[in-house]
Design an enzyme around this catalytic site. Structure first.
Site, short mmCIF file in Angstrom:
data_model
loop_
_atom_site.label_atom_id
_atom_site.label_comp_id
_atom_site.label_asym_id
_atom_site.label_seq_id
_atom_site.Cartn_x
_atom_site.Cartn_y
_atom_site.Cartn_z
N SER A 24 -2.90 -4.64 -5.97
CA SER A 24 -2.55 -5.97 -5.46
C SER A 24 -3.46 -7.07 -5.98
O SER A 24 -3.23 -8.25 -5.70
CB SER A 24 -2.58 -5.97 -3.92
N GLU A 51 -14.52 -2.25 -2.69
CA GLU A 51 -14.16 -0.95 -2.11
C GLU A 51 -15.01 -0.64 -0.87
O GLU A 51 -15.57 0.46 -0.72
CB GLU A 51 -14.31 0.17 -3.16
N CYS A 88 6.63 -0.53 -1.08
CA CYS A 88 6.99 -1.34 0.08
C CYS A 88 7.15 -0.43 1.30
O CYS A 88 7.11 0.80 1.18
CB CYS A 88 8.27 -2.11 -0.18
#
Length: 249
Positions: free
Chosen positions: A59, A129, A217
């Protein structure tokens, strides 16, 4: 509200301004404006805060983290950057996005090492992270912000089964600024909020990139990695066909 002993300066027509230093804070000054009995406190000085960048894999979280840190460096702010030592997917001493964008960093095994390696004059701290650093990272980020540092943290907010990935929810709860990024579902092209694991493992932490994970999704997401592994050939076949078409053109 400053103590009654704080110096006050009269500016006429009922205006008074007083100032005092807050104990145990770095360069924190509170100005109190008093107009005919009504007071307003204005905080000035080295205030710290926490920014959290979350979303699924692919993303752009690391890319956004790097962008903010680069801007701070351009502004000649002193920056230190950290990442978990377990993450060696692209480089041991760099934060590297999936698109290849990188920035030098220090690797740590525990969140407490960030405090040990912190330089006194550092103004901005980047942590990538953060979900791999455990609950301790929440306390470390709080301490850094209380010291007047700008703390920028990136990490996964959900795990491979779609559950909240601790300690990220706790960081979200104490952050001043939250950025939620979306990826693109590789199966249908809709906005993706989940990280789909493609390898059959029940371990919470399995470090990997493309081939081991993909963005999906909520409709295409499969919490069971074994079932997801059976369905992964479709998107890869499409990608292979596109690559073959590009080579033939």
């Amino acid at each position: 509200m400053p103590p009654s002993s704080a110096p006050r300066t009269h500016f006429g027509r009922g205006w008074w301004i007083s100032a005092h230093i807050v104990p145990n804070r770095i360069s924190l000054l509170i100005l109190t404006i008093d107009f005919e009995g009504a007071t307003v406190d204005i905080v000035k000085g080295n205030m710290g805060w926490i920014e959290v960048i979350v979303g699924p894999m692919f993303s752009g979280k690391s890319e956004e983290l790097i962008r903010r840190l680069r801007r701070a460096e351009i502004a000649r702010q002193r920056v230190q950057i950290f990442k978990p030592a377990i993450d060696e997917r692209y480089a041991a001493n760099e934060i590297v996005s999936h698109s290849g964008l990188g920035i030098p960093s220090d690797s740590v095994f525990r969140a407490s090492e960030i405090m040990e390696k912190l330089l006194p004059r550092t103004e901005v701290i980047g942590i990538d992270e953060a979900q791999f650093l455990g609950d301790e990272v929440v306390d470390v980020c709080t301490k850094l912000a209380n010291l007047g540092k700008r703390v920028i943290v990136a990490g996964l907010d959900t795990d491979y089964r779609g559950r909240p990935f601790e300690p990220m929810p706790r960081l979200l709860a104490i952050a001043e600024e939250i950025t939620k990024l979306l990826a693109i579902c590789v199966r249908c092209g809709n906005p993706a909020v989940h990280t789909q694991r493609l390898v059959d493992s029940e371990d919470l932490i399995v470090v990997g990139a493309m081939g081991a994970y993909e963005a999906r999704c909520r409709r295409c997401f499969e919490p069971n990695p074994a079932l997801a592994h059976e369905k992964k050939d479709g998107p890869q076949l499409i990608a292979s066909n596109r690559a073959a078409s590009a080579d033939g053109s």
